[in-house]
Design a protein around this motif. Sequence first.
Motif, PDB file in Angstrom:
ATOM      1  N   ILE A  33       0.839  -1.203   0.000  1.00 50.57           N
ATOM      2  CA  ILE A  33       0.000   0.000   0.000  1.00 50.57           C
ATOM      3  C   ILE A  33       0.874   1.253   0.000  1.00 50.57           C
ATOM      4  O   ILE A  33       0.610   2.224  -0.702  1.00 50.57           O
ATOM      5  N   PHE A  39      -5.112   0.896  -2.246  1.00 51.75           N
ATOM      6  CA  PHE A  39      -5.494  -0.292  -1.488  1.00 51.75           C
ATOM      7  C   PHE A  39      -5.831  -1.461  -2.416  1.00 51.75           C
ATOM      8  O   PHE A  39      -5.341  -2.582  -2.222  1.00 51.75           O
ATOM      9  N   ALA A  42      -2.902  -2.849  -4.315  1.00 55.83           N
ATOM     10  CA  ALA A  42      -2.022  -3.571  -3.394  1.00 55.83           C
ATOM     11  C   ALA A  42      -2.594  -4.942  -3.044  1.00 55.83           C
ATOM     12  O   ALA A  42      -1.853  -5.930  -2.944  1.00 55.83           O
ATOM     13  N   GLU A 142      -8.103  -4.460   6.555  1.00 56.61           N
ATOM     14  CA  GLU A 142      -6.774  -4.256   5.987  1.00 56.61           C
ATOM     15  C   GLU A 142      -5.641  -4.576   6.959  1.00 56.61           C
ATOM     16  O   GLU A 142      -4.612  -5.105   6.558  1.00 56.61           O
ATOM     17  N   LYS A 170     -12.067   3.553   1.207  1.00 60.33           N
ATOM     18  CA  LYS A 170     -10.899   3.575   0.329  1.00 60.33           C
ATOM     19  C   LYS A 170     -10.988   4.721  -0.669  1.00 60.33           C
ATOM     20  O   LYS A 170      -9.979   5.391  -0.958  1.00 60.33           O
ATOM     21  N   TYR A 180      -0.461   8.463   3.805  1.00 57.09           N
ATOM     22  CA  TYR A 180      -0.173   7.151   4.349  1.00 57.09           C
ATOM     23  C   TYR A 180       1.069   7.281   5.230  1.00 57.09           C
ATOM     24  O   TYR A 180       2.192   6.984   4.822  1.00 57.09           O
TER      25      TYR A 180
END
Length: 422
Positions: A33, A39, A42, A142, A170, A180
């Motif tokens: 990610i 997301f 990944a 996740e 997401k 992130y």
Amino acid sequence: MPVTDDGDTPTVSERDIDALFRRESRRVLATLIRLLGDFDLAEDALQDAFMAALRQWPTEGVPASPRAWLVSAGRFKAIDQLRRRARFDRAQDEIAAQLEGSADDPALLADDAIGDDRLRLIFTCCHPALAREAQVALTLREVCGLTTEEIARAFLSKPATLAQRIVRAKQKIRSAGIPYDVPGERELGERLAAVLQVIYLVFNEGYLSAGDQQVLRHDLAEEAIRLAELLVRLLPEPEACGLLALMLLHHSRRHTRLSDSGELILLEQQDRRRWDRQEIARGDALVRRALLSQRFGPYTLQAAIAAVHALAPDSESTDWAEIVGLYDLLYRQMPSAVVALNRAVAVAMRDGPGAGLELVEALLTEGELGDYHLAHAARADLCRRLGLVDQARDAYQRALTGTQQPAERRFLEKRLAELAEK
């Protein structure tokens, strides 16, 4: 890992790879990610990487660093996927080129970086821009790896509804440009509070499930504990230690909270010989560590209260004066009616049911707890102990109308039946 007959080339079976997937997939996903910034991409890359491992490792041997191999394989699978999409969207080609350009940077796959990725992922899933329900669902999906169906069952949602919630979360992360990363010192307090609250919500659902199939969801409670352990390991803030301590101390009583027939057993009636002393010792050590920091908050104080209960050899030996004092401190940090109610119950244990009833009735008169079934249950119990049968019956009825939790309803109905015999 097993080895071949010549002892040189490590070999691996499908079962070994499956075990590695269960152990490492969340770590690999977190790094993917970070590297891919998406997301869904990944998650596809994670599956592709493990499929490649299933094809290659049994014949080529296990790489020296399986996790880094999986991350690298997943990233190149994602680049291939973006190249295929580029036939329809030129922007995908640019993204693929950027990813390919950084492919040889060893810092991207360093162990420290991969370790930090899990922490980044927790903070991303719990970003305050997301609704609380979305934070919980996304974290479980996740970070913990629970399936959509498992999360839906835990929180009494339809899988399709839960899936849409995750999809929207997401999309929100992507459209809002939510970073992130772990927030800087200036934002850490606010963001950490959101993370801790999400973890505690997960634990509470496991501690007393709203569902009618399982009163206790040990899997959810243990998932929350694992999350907190990860957080403490990567970011040892005092309140993170306090939350982990609180959950461990509550979880230590898990085998004594229900009878064989599934009925709730109150704290004072539980068999303390069956409490998990190892978890109590860990929780107590974490509480002391957090308190010594002088930077503790509500979770640490609640854990300190739980530790007093856990360390008492029996109910009669509980230091209720210390518990009342801790509730005084807790109320200063978190002046809520629920904290005041819990303090009133502790006062009743220290000074007698009459003193506690006076405090509980004052809180109910103020109105904030009028619809809170546990406030009426507390009043009912104090009235019962004082021999005020009619008032106890009315209060139990009010509590019963305020909860749909099956085990709580059975407990209150049992109390009412006992009063009917007097």
